[in-house]
Design a protein around this motif. Sequence first.
Motif, PDB file in Angstrom:
ATOM      1  N   LEU A  16       0.833  -1.202   0.000  1.00 13.86           N
ATOM      2  CA  LEU A  16       0.000   0.000   0.000  1.00 13.86           C
ATOM      3  C   LEU A  16       0.865   1.248   0.000  1.00 13.86           C
ATOM      4  CD1 LEU A  16      -2.819  -0.990   2.523  1.00 13.86           C
ATOM      5  CD2 LEU A  16      -3.008  -0.761   0.044  1.00 13.86           C
ATOM      6  N   LEU A  17       1.962   1.213   0.759  1.00 17.03           N
ATOM      7  CA  LEU A  17       2.877   2.335   0.796  1.00 17.03           C
ATOM      8  C   LEU A  17       3.508   2.545  -0.585  1.00 17.03           C
ATOM      9  CD1 LEU A  17       4.276   4.476   2.548  1.00 17.03           C
ATOM     10  CD2 LEU A  17       6.045   2.794   3.024  1.00 17.03           C
ATOM     11  N   ALA A  18       3.915   1.464  -1.222  1.00 16.81           N
ATOM     12  CA  ALA A  18       4.529   1.573  -2.552  1.00 16.81           C
ATOM     13  C   ALA A  18       3.534   2.144  -3.554  1.00 16.81           C
ATOM     14  CB  ALA A  18       5.025   0.206  -3.012  1.00 16.81           C
ATOM     15  N   ASN A  19       2.297   1.657  -3.544  1.00 16.27           N
ATOM     16  CA  ASN A  19       1.289   2.153  -4.470  1.00 16.27           C
ATOM     17  C   ASN A  19       0.928   3.597  -4.181  1.00 16.27           C
ATOM     18  OD1 ASN A  19       1.170  -0.274  -5.796  1.00 16.27           O
ATOM     19  ND2 ASN A  19      -0.544  -1.043  -4.595  1.00 16.27           N
ATOM     20  N   ALA A  20       0.931   3.972  -2.926  1.00 13.20           N
ATOM     21  CA  ALA A  20       0.554   5.329  -2.554  1.00 13.20           C
ATOM     22  C   ALA A  20       1.622   6.334  -2.952  1.00 13.20           C
ATOM     23  CB  ALA A  20       0.299   5.400  -1.054  1.00 13.20           C
ATOM     24  N   HIS A  21       2.807   5.865  -3.321  1.00 13.20           N
ATOM     25  CA  HIS A  21       3.889   6.776  -3.653  1.00 13.20           C
ATOM     26  C   HIS A  21       4.124   6.897  -5.158  1.00 13.20           C
ATOM     27  CE1 HIS A  21       6.508   9.469  -1.648  1.00 13.20           C
ATOM     28  NE2 HIS A  21       7.551   9.042  -2.295  1.00 13.20           N
ATOM     29  N   ILE A  30       4.242   9.300 -12.228  1.00 15.00           N
ATOM     30  CA  ILE A  30       5.370   9.841 -11.480  1.00 15.00           C
ATOM     31  C   ILE A  30       5.661   8.848 -10.375  1.00 15.00           C
ATOM     32  CG2 ILE A  30       6.242  11.724 -10.059  1.00 15.00           C
ATOM     33  CD1 ILE A  30       3.504  12.307 -12.587  1.00 15.00           C
ATOM     34  N   GLU A  31       6.875   8.321 -10.393  1.00 10.54           N
ATOM     35  CA  GLU A  31       7.259   7.231  -9.496  1.00 10.54           C
ATOM     36  C   GLU A  31       8.165   7.737  -8.371  1.00 10.54           C
ATOM     37  OE1 GLU A  31      10.327   3.556  -9.996  1.00 10.54           O
ATOM     38  OE2 GLU A  31       8.915   3.872 -11.632  1.00 10.54           O
ATOM     39  N   HIS A  32       7.807   7.414  -7.167  1.00 11.71           N
ATOM     40  CA  HIS A  32       8.570   7.578  -5.929  1.00 11.71           C
ATOM     41  C   HIS A  32       9.311   8.909  -5.792  1.00 11.71           C
ATOM     42  CE1 HIS A  32       9.926   5.929  -2.203  1.00 11.71           C
ATOM     43  NE2 HIS A  32      11.149   6.323  -2.456  1.00 11.71           N
ATOM     44  N   PRO A  33       8.602  10.017  -5.618  1.00 11.28           N
ATOM     45  CA  PRO A  33       9.277  11.288  -5.345  1.00 11.28           C
ATOM     46  C   PRO A  33       9.987  11.233  -3.986  1.00 11.28           C
ATOM     47  CG  PRO A  33       6.968  11.622  -5.924  1.00 11.28           C
ATOM     48  CD  PRO A  33       7.154  10.162  -5.703  1.00 11.28           C
ATOM     49  N   TRP A  34      11.254  11.666  -3.947  1.00 11.29           N
ATOM     50  CA  TRP A  34      12.001  11.632  -2.701  1.00 11.29           C
ATOM     51  C   TRP A  34      13.002  12.786  -2.656  1.00 11.29           C
ATOM     52  CZ3 TRP A  34      17.354  10.670  -2.189  1.00 11.29           C
ATOM     53  CH2 TRP A  34      18.016  10.323  -3.377  1.00 11.29           C
ATOM     54  N   PHE A  49      12.602  12.007  -8.736  1.00 13.59           N
ATOM     55  CA  PHE A  49      11.490  11.130  -9.090  1.00 13.59           C
ATOM     56  C   PHE A  49      11.732  10.623 -10.502  1.00 13.59           C
ATOM     57  CE2 PHE A  49      10.477  15.609  -9.517  1.00 13.59           C
ATOM     58  CZ  PHE A  49      10.202  15.736 -10.871  1.00 13.59           C
ATOM     59  N   VAL A  50      10.875   9.723 -10.970  1.00 19.08           N
ATOM     60  CA  VAL A  50      10.930   9.245 -12.355  1.00 19.08           C
ATOM     61  C   VAL A  50       9.577   9.522 -12.989  1.00 19.08           C
ATOM     62  CG1 VAL A  50      11.293   7.258 -13.888  1.00 19.08           C
ATOM     63  CG2 VAL A  50      12.542   7.403 -11.704  1.00 19.08           C
ATOM     64  N   VAL A  51       9.592  10.073 -14.209  1.00 17.86           N
ATOM     65  CA  VAL A  51       8.354  10.306 -14.958  1.00 17.86           C
ATOM     66  C   VAL A  51       8.317   9.313 -16.113  1.00 17.86           C
ATOM     67  CG1 VAL A  51       6.952  11.934 -16.267  1.00 17.86           C
ATOM     68  CG2 VAL A  51       8.414  12.768 -14.415  1.00 17.86           C
ATOM     69  N   ALA A 133      -0.394  17.010 -20.021  1.00 17.96           N
ATOM     70  CA  ALA A 133      -1.099  16.273 -18.965  1.00 17.96           C
ATOM     71  C   ALA A 133      -1.650  17.198 -17.883  1.00 17.96           C
ATOM     72  CB  ALA A 133      -0.180  15.215 -18.352  1.00 17.96           C
ATOM     73  N   GLY A 134      -1.097  18.404 -17.755  1.00 15.81           N
ATOM     74  CA  GLY A 134      -1.575  19.332 -16.733  1.00 15.81           C
ATOM     75  C   GLY A 134      -0.810  19.199 -15.426  1.00 15.81           C
ATOM     76  N   LYS A 135      -1.460  19.585 -14.323  1.00 12.45           N
ATOM     77  CA  LYS A 135      -0.821  19.623 -13.007  1.00 12.45           C
ATOM     78  C   LYS A 135      -1.104  18.362 -12.210  1.00 12.45           C
ATOM     79  CE  LYS A 135      -0.786  24.581 -12.231  1.00 12.45           C
ATOM     80  NZ  LYS A 135      -1.042  25.659 -11.270  1.00 12.45           N
ATOM     81  N   VAL A 136      -0.124  17.996 -11.393  1.00 14.81           N
ATOM     82  CA  VAL A 136      -0.304  16.916 -10.430  1.00 14.81           C
ATOM     83  C   VAL A 136       0.507  17.272  -9.189  1.00 14.81           C
ATOM     84  CG1 VAL A 136       1.583  15.479 -11.364  1.00 14.81           C
ATOM     85  CG2 VAL A 136      -0.234  14.413 -10.014  1.00 14.81           C
ATOM     86  N   GLU A 137      -0.110  17.075  -8.016  1.00 13.34           N
ATOM     87  CA  GLU A 137       0.622  17.270  -6.767  1.00 13.34           C
ATOM     88  C   GLU A 137       1.077  15.913  -6.269  1.00 13.34           C
ATOM     89  OE1 GLU A 137      -0.559  18.242  -2.318  1.00 13.34           O
ATOM     90  OE2 GLU A 137      -0.626  20.077  -3.557  1.00 13.34           O
ATOM     91  N   VAL A 138       2.373  15.818  -5.961  1.00 17.59           N
ATOM     92  CA  VAL A 138       2.939  14.593  -5.415  1.00 17.59           C
ATOM     93  C   VAL A 138       3.440  14.883  -4.007  1.00 17.59           C
ATOM     94  CG1 VAL A 138       3.596  13.775  -7.717  1.00 17.59           C
ATOM     95  CG2 VAL A 138       5.276  15.007  -6.344  1.00 17.59           C
TER      96      VAL A 138
END
Length: 162
Positions: A16-21, A30-34, A49-51, A133-138
């Motif tokens: 769940l943590l992995a999917n939520a990120h 957008i994969e795993h922002p850190w 992160f990775v797009v 694609a527009g805006k996304v908040e991570v």
Amino acid sequence: MLKKTLLLAALLGTSLLANAHDYRVGELQIEHPWSRAMPPVAPTAAAYFVVHNQGLEADRLLSVQTPVAAKAEMHEHMHADGLMKMQQVQNVAIPAGGAVKFEPMGYHVMLFGLQQQAKEGERFPLTLTFEKAGKVEVQVVVLTEAPAATTEPATQDAAHQH
């Protein structure tokens, strides 16, 4: 029975943590922002992160914003005249069917004028604005070390910090 329940809960919690990120906007993932935990007195921080573009058309990351910094900019590291230099970029192309990594020693988001440095385990919002694609908040998670999935031999220069 208790051991099995705890193991199952731990496995589900991890997935769940992995999917939520991971985040989606249009055809982009957008994969795993850190961000790396920095000393409290450090004037800047960086986000990674990775797009992934799963669409048939290229897109472009046009801007980045966060309420925790006075200014957020996209930067890249470049080799020039035998030296490694960092420079601001106005946008980053995300190729159709491809991916772009924002990682140490490559593209990254620089955060200037921080209100305070985030500590390990904390999260902060980062808004990415894409041309199509527009805006996304991570939510960017703060870690002491790069996540294993984004650490590659070419980018393990842990001595370099902004």
